[in-house]
Design an enzyme around this catalytic site. Structure first.
Site, mmCIF file in Angstrom:
data_model
loop_
_atom_site.group_PDB
_atom_site.id
_atom_site.type_symbol
_atom_site.label_atom_id
_atom_site.label_comp_id
_atom_site.label_asym_id
_atom_site.label_seq_id
_atom_site.Cartn_x
_atom_site.Cartn_y
_atom_site.Cartn_z
ATOM 1 N N SER A 246 0.927 -1.160 0.038
ATOM 2 C CA SER A 246 -0.083 0.032 -0.110
ATOM 3 C C SER A 246 0.652 1.263 0.048
ATOM 4 C CB SER A 246 -0.879 0.039 1.241
ATOM 5 O OG SER A 246 -1.082 1.093 1.737
ATOM 6 N N LYS A 247 0.387 2.295 -0.470
ATOM 7 C CA LYS A 247 1.119 3.582 -0.697
ATOM 8 C C LYS A 247 1.080 4.065 0.436
ATOM 9 C CE LYS A 247 -0.936 6.455 -3.386
ATOM 10 N NZ LYS A 247 -2.229 6.520 -3.376
ATOM 11 N N ARG A 248 0.212 4.056 1.204
ATOM 12 C CA ARG A 248 0.136 4.420 2.564
ATOM 13 C C ARG A 248 1.292 4.091 3.660
ATOM 14 N NH1 ARG A 248 -4.233 2.563 4.422
ATOM 15 N NH2 ARG A 248 -5.098 1.837 2.566
#
Ligand code: GLU
Length: 483
Positions: A246-248
């Site tokens: 995930s980018k987060r």
């Protein structure tokens, strides 16, 4: 449906750059299309006005192109198709498969809270389905806001997933989901079905986080009386800590790997092996080979872990497969961007660049390593590795380097054999180990301690350059030691 041309698609949402999960889904769909001589299409899912960012579309398309997933036909943008969705919302109402829901967000919230308190799965109560026609008419005339929900029939629904096999779900586990919001905009599940039908999509391969959506979407196909495409849900890509990529969590997007010197064919090959297998021990394949052997029966249903080290080892293998010329084409602009040389200088020295590539090829793991390990082939003003300088650039080394530089200068032929003979001869004369000459010479001519074999390196740099660099190193050592 069997007679229809195979048509698949990738449907990225421009809420971030292309991440490896979507990249891999694109690859699977692309391979599937190529395998069946079908079409691979692209649709930008940008109906979520708040989260979508139009400036991300071009980078997403570029990342797909870089991966080698060229699409067929024009790019479809959902945000330009609201009229189409509206027409189908009308049809849903006309056919009775859809109904108006006047419930306010507060009412729905209260229903959800009650369900939670009673430990039931939250599900829409169908309050508005039971509303009389008169009441509905009155409310519409009064201008009350309403969403459109799909009425899910009783019973259960099954489909044969290309990856997961036969899946069945009780319809009562699905709620009458919203197809169009009260502002008239379509929900994800609604727009996707209209578009997949309109784009004549025959097969949909996507991440297994969409399985529940698939059941909802199947009910929409049924409501419209359309053929249901075949679905395949691939496992997710996990981080080494087993969380979903995930980018987060700071995971890199596809273009970041490009910048870090990963070849597109290596990325294509590696991502393809996450969730799919050729069912043998071989791992390294060109894109064409993957097209030839791809078989959707070989998807692997278990989750796959993204391991950057493994990707880099695939990259190394693909670098070795590439010709020196093709690598030179990639490396040339990187050298220019790094300020190590100019386009004009390289234009007349293509052979030199090719030779540098061939000398370094075995030592690099990323394309960018050609720049970090080979800058000195193009740039004279490098500094010396400070640890090596402290250790090797001794007063004794200055004296040895200065004599060796003179001997190199007097060679009539500057070759592997003649430079080696000169160096060995001097070491023997002085009764010192060859290493006493080899290491300072390498440091003098390159500034670093790793690289190709020393004599190959000297020949590649050419006699005048080697001699000049050695003399400069001698001056530097003398200055350093105030000799
Ligand atoms: N926009 C969706 C996503 O990025 C696509 C899902 C689908 O392929 O239907 O997850």
């Amino acid at each position: 449906m069997t007679n229809r041309e195979v048509t698949v698609r990738i449907a990225p949402s421009p809420t971030g750059y292309l991440h490896v999960g979507t990249g891999r889904t694109a690859i699977f769909n692309y391979l599937f299309a190529k395998k069946h001589a079908g079409k691979f299409r692209i649709r930008i899912e940008d109906t979520d006005v708040e989260r979508s960012d139009a400036s991300l579309v071009e980078p997403i398309l570029n990342a797909l192109r870089w991966l080698g997933c060229e699409w067929d036909g024009e790019v479809i943008y959902q945000s330009r198709r609201f009229d189409l969705y509206r027409q189908y919302v009308e049809k849903l109402l006309e056919s009775g498969h859809g109904y108006r829901c006047f419930c306010t967000p507060a009412e729905l919230e209260a229903e959800r809270n009650l369900a939670m308190a009673e430990k039931r799965a939250p599900k829409y109560s169908r309050k508005c389905l039971r509303m009389s026609q008169d009441e509905v008419r009155k409310r519409v005339e009064r201008g009350d806001k309403f969403a459109i929900r799909l009425r899910i029939p009783d019973g259960e629904t099954s489909y044969d997933d290309m990856v997961l096999g036969l899946l069945t779900r009780k319809n009562e586990d699905l709620e009458d989901f919203v197809a169009a919001r009260s502002d008239g905009t379509p929900t994800y599940n609604f727009a996707v079905v209209i578009d997949d039908h309109d784009m004549e999509i025959t097969h949909i391969v996507r991440g297994n986080d969409h399985v529940t959506n698939t059941f909802k979407q199947i009910h929409l196909y049924h409501a419209f009386g359309w053929d249901v495409p075949r679905f395949g849900h691939t496992p997710l890509i996990l981080r080494p800590d087993k969380q979903k990529v995930s980018k987060r969590l700071g995971d890199k997007d596809v273009a970041a790997y490009q910048k870090e010197g990963i070849l597109p064919e290596a990325m294509f090959n590696y991502l393809c092996m996450l969730g799919w297998s050729p069912k043998n021990d071989r791992e390294i394949y060109s894109t064409q080979e993957l097209i030839d052997i791809f078989d959707s029966a070989n998807f692997n249903p278990s989750n796959a872990v993204f391991d950057e080290e493994k990707l880099v080892s695939f990259n190394k293998a693909h670098i070795m497969k590439k010709s020196d010329h093709d690598l030179a084409v990639l490396v040339a602009p990187m050298l220019v961007d790094a300020g190590l040389t100019t386009k004009y200088w390289l234009e007349t020295r293509w052979e030199y660049l090719r030779m540098v590539i061939s000398l370094l090829k075995e030592r690099v793991r990323r394309v960018t390593d050609f720049v970090s390990l080979g800058g000195y082939f193009f740039f004279f003003d490098y500094s010396y590795d400070s640890n090596a300088e402290a250790e090797q650039f001794t007063p004794e080394a200055a004296e040895l380097l200065s004599v060796l530089a003179e001997r190199f200068a007097s060679l009539t032929e500057f070759s592997h054999a003649s430079t080696e003979a000169a160096l060995t001869g001097l070491a023997e004369e002085r009764g010192v180990k060859k290493a006493k000459l080899i290491h300072p010479t390498r440091l003098a001519v390159s500034g670093i301690t790793v690289g190709p074999g020393l004599y190959d390196l000297l020949v590649a740099l050419t006699q005048p350059v080697v001699v000049e660099r050695m003399k400069k190193a001698v001056d530097s050592i003398r200055a350093r030691h105030k000799l």
